[in-house]
Scaffold this motif. Structure first.
Motif, PDB file in Angstrom:
ATOM      1  N   ASN A 141       0.867  -1.189   0.000  1.00 33.23           N
ATOM      2  CA  ASN A 141       0.000   0.000   0.000  1.00 33.23           C
ATOM      3  C   ASN A 141       0.901   1.236   0.000  1.00 33.23           C
ATOM      4  O   ASN A 141       1.092   1.903   1.015  1.00 33.23           O
ATOM      5  CB  ASN A 141      -0.903  -0.035   1.234  1.00 33.23           C
ATOM      6  CG  ASN A 141      -2.082   0.902   1.087  1.00 33.23           C
ATOM      7  OD1 ASN A 141      -2.122   1.722   0.152  1.00 33.23           O
ATOM      8  ND2 ASN A 141      -3.040   0.808   1.986  1.00 33.23           N
ATOM      9  N   ASP A 142       1.455   1.498  -1.176  1.00 32.88           N
ATOM     10  CA  ASP A 142       2.528   2.498  -1.288  1.00 32.88           C
ATOM     11  C   ASP A 142       2.116   3.893  -0.819  1.00 32.88           C
ATOM     12  O   ASP A 142       2.930   4.644  -0.312  1.00 32.88           O
ATOM     13  CB  ASP A 142       3.009   2.572  -2.742  1.00 32.88           C
ATOM     14  CG  ASP A 142       3.660   1.284  -3.193  1.00 32.88           C
ATOM     15  OD1 ASP A 142       4.681   0.899  -2.609  1.00 32.88           O
ATOM     16  OD2 ASP A 142       3.154   0.657  -4.141  1.00 32.88           O
ATOM     17  N   SER A 143       0.857   4.240  -1.004  1.00 34.80           N
ATOM     18  CA  SER A 143       0.483   5.619  -0.685  1.00 34.80           C
ATOM     19  C   SER A 143       0.323   5.854   0.816  1.00 34.80           C
ATOM     20  O   SER A 143       0.203   6.999   1.245  1.00 34.80           O
ATOM     21  CB  SER A 143      -0.798   6.016  -1.440  1.00 34.80           C
ATOM     22  OG  SER A 143      -1.802   5.087  -1.190  1.00 34.80           O
ATOM     23  N   GLY A 152       9.075  -1.905   1.246  1.00 32.19           N
ATOM     24  CA  GLY A 152      10.052  -1.317   0.341  1.00 32.19           C
ATOM     25  C   GLY A 152      10.262  -2.068  -0.951  1.00 32.19           C
ATOM     26  O   GLY A 152      10.498  -1.461  -1.985  1.00 32.19           O
ATOM     27  N   ASP A 153      10.197  -3.365  -0.913  1.00 35.37           N
ATOM     28  CA  ASP A 153      10.381  -4.098  -2.165  1.00 35.37           C
ATOM     29  C   ASP A 153       9.421  -5.269  -2.185  1.00 35.37           C
ATOM     30  O   ASP A 153       9.093  -5.828  -1.137  1.00 35.37           O
ATOM     31  CB  ASP A 153      11.830  -4.572  -2.304  1.00 35.37           C
ATOM     32  CG  ASP A 153      12.144  -5.643  -1.292  1.00 35.37           C
ATOM     33  OD1 ASP A 153      11.924  -6.824  -1.585  1.00 35.37           O
ATOM     34  OD2 ASP A 153      12.583  -5.295  -0.181  1.00 35.37           O
ATOM     35  N   ASN A 154       8.989  -5.617  -3.374  1.00 34.06           N
ATOM     36  CA  ASN A 154       7.959  -6.645  -3.475  1.00 34.06           C
ATOM     37  C   ASN A 154       8.512  -8.064  -3.390  1.00 34.06           C
ATOM     38  O   ASN A 154       7.738  -9.009  -3.305  1.00 34.06           O
ATOM     39  CB  ASN A 154       7.154  -6.449  -4.762  1.00 34.06           C
ATOM     40  CG  ASN A 154       6.054  -5.410  -4.561  1.00 34.06           C
ATOM     41  OD1 ASN A 154       5.964  -4.801  -3.496  1.00 34.06           O
ATOM     42  ND2 ASN A 154       5.226  -5.221  -5.573  1.00 34.06           N
ATOM     43  N   THR A 216      12.491  -2.232  -7.646  1.00 42.22           N
ATOM     44  CA  THR A 216      13.086  -1.693  -6.432  1.00 42.22           C
ATOM     45  C   THR A 216      14.193  -2.610  -5.927  1.00 42.22           C
ATOM     46  O   THR A 216      15.233  -2.161  -5.480  1.00 42.22           O
ATOM     47  CB  THR A 216      12.008  -1.560  -5.329  1.00 42.22           C
ATOM     48  OG1 THR A 216      10.914  -0.849  -5.880  1.00 42.22           O
ATOM     49  CG2 THR A 216      12.551  -0.815  -4.133  1.00 42.22           C
ATOM     50  N   GLY A 217      13.933  -3.905  -6.004  1.00 39.69           N
ATOM     51  CA  GLY A 217      14.904  -4.834  -5.440  1.00 39.69           C
ATOM     52  C   GLY A 217      16.044  -5.105  -6.390  1.00 39.69           C
ATOM     53  O   GLY A 217      15.957  -4.852  -7.578  1.00 39.69           O
ATOM     54  N   GLY A 218      17.136  -5.577  -5.906  1.00 38.38           N
ATOM     55  CA  GLY A 218      18.199  -6.112  -6.750  1.00 38.38           C
ATOM     56  C   GLY A 218      18.280  -7.568  -6.365  1.00 38.38           C
ATOM     57  O   GLY A 218      17.309  -8.131  -5.871  1.00 38.38           O
TER      58      GLY A 218
HETATM   59  N1  GLU Z   1       5.161  -1.417  -4.812  1.00 38.03           N
HETATM   60  C1  GLU Z   1       5.971  -0.866  -5.862  1.00 38.03           C
HETATM   61  C2  GLU Z   1       5.118  -0.575  -7.104  1.00 38.03           C
HETATM   62  O1  GLU Z   1       4.080  -1.186  -7.285  1.00 38.03           O
HETATM   63  C3  GLU Z   1       7.049  -1.794  -6.350  1.00 38.03           C
HETATM   64  C4  GLU Z   1       8.023  -2.287  -5.371  1.00 38.03           C
HETATM   65  C5  GLU Z   1       8.987  -3.259  -6.069  1.00 38.03           C
HETATM   66  O2  GLU Z   1       9.099  -3.220  -7.305  1.00 38.03           O
HETATM   67  O3  GLU Z   1       9.639  -4.039  -5.418  1.00 38.03           O
HETATM   68  O4  GLU Z   1       5.515   0.232  -7.905  1.00 38.03           O
END
Ligand code: GLU
Length: 262
Positions: A141-143, A152-154, A216-218
């Motif tokens: 829920n980014d907002s 922070g990362d999915n 977002t992640g590496g």
């Molecule tokens: N929740 C973020 C999005 O939907 C992405 C996070 C991620 O890419 O790890 O943009």
């Protein structure tokens, strides 16, 4: 081996990164979504259950709004995700409708996972949706998740979701074929590591190219996700989501990836 692990799994969580579902211009790739949905539909027909974790809110927000006057501050990103999440889910809804499946949106924060009652409700909702043949699609829920409190990362979100739902397997689709011993983008002799059971030693031996453009992640967050999953004996697969019909190909054993398993 990947094929066998998927064959014996009933409850599958699949995570798709922004880079996989966006085209080169940063727009949601509807062809990819439609193809992916049809692969999910055939897995469901074969008795599997599936929960999707989809990134892409920020990318979709950017491509919808074009240039905004605001700078790259957190509020700007949160606003972009609020716009983009609608676009993303509309695209998924259209894609799954072609395969005759309903979807459901679940937006989670880190705090939700830390709260017993909320976690129980999330779990019950997932079970109910899946029982009804609906495909739940999870994103952060980014907002409402400011920098200090967000997952922070999915990759991590997907691992936590897999644990929450007691999944049998997590598949992370990214823009790399798996874990390599060297950076495959820079070194031709890089070798794909097909199976990993010790995350700590994997952290030591791998070196991999910089993070992808949109995600977002590496590789680090992928190893973190694997570590989380393995602690609950949930195997995890890291594979390239951009390969032709990747989900089916993994299932049939015609695509490679890295299997994390204890
Ligand atoms: N929740 C973020 C999005 O939907 C992405 C996070 C991620 O890419 O790890 O943009």
């Amino acid at each position: 081996m990947i094929k066998d692990v998927i064959a014996s799994a009933r409850k599958i969580v699949v995570k798709i990164g922004s880079n996989t579902l966006a085209d080169q211009d940063g727009r949601v790739n509807t062809t990819f979504l439609e193809e992916f949905a049809s692969q999910v539909a055939s897995l469901l027909k074969n008795g599997k259950q599936l929960v999707l974790v989809s990134s892409g809110a920020q990318v979709a927000g950017l491509s919808t709004m074009g240039k905004w006057a605001r700078k790259q501050d957190i509020h700007y990103k949160q606003a972009l995700c609020a716009v983009g999440q609608v676009e993303l889910m509309s695209a998924w809804k259209r894609a799954f409708a072609l395969s005759g499946r309903h979807i459901a949106q679940i937006l989670l924060t880190r705090e939700d996972f830390g709260d017993g009652l909320r976690s129980l409700n999330m779990r019950n909702t997932l079970f109910t949706l899946v029982d009804e043949g609906v495909v739940p699609i999870i994103n952060e829920n980014d907002s409402v998740s400011v920098e200090e409190i967000k997952i922070g990362d999915n990759d991590t979100l997907a691992a936590r979701s897999a644990i929450l739902w007691s999944a049998d397997i997590l598949i992370l689709f990214s823009d790399i074929d798996g874990l390599f011993d060297k950076n495959p983008k820079e070194d031709d002799s890089a070798r794909l590591i097909t199976e990993v059971s010790d995350i700590e030693s994997a952290r030591k031996i791998i070196s991999i190219g910089g993070n992808s453009v949109f995600g977002t992640g590496g590789i680090a967050t992928k190893l973190d996700a694997a570590e989380l999953c393995l602690a609950f004996s949930i195997p995890m697969i890291l594979a390239h989501g951009g390969r032709a019909r990747a989900l089916t190909a993994l299932t049939e054993g015609s695509q490679q990836g890295t299997l994390f398993i204890v």
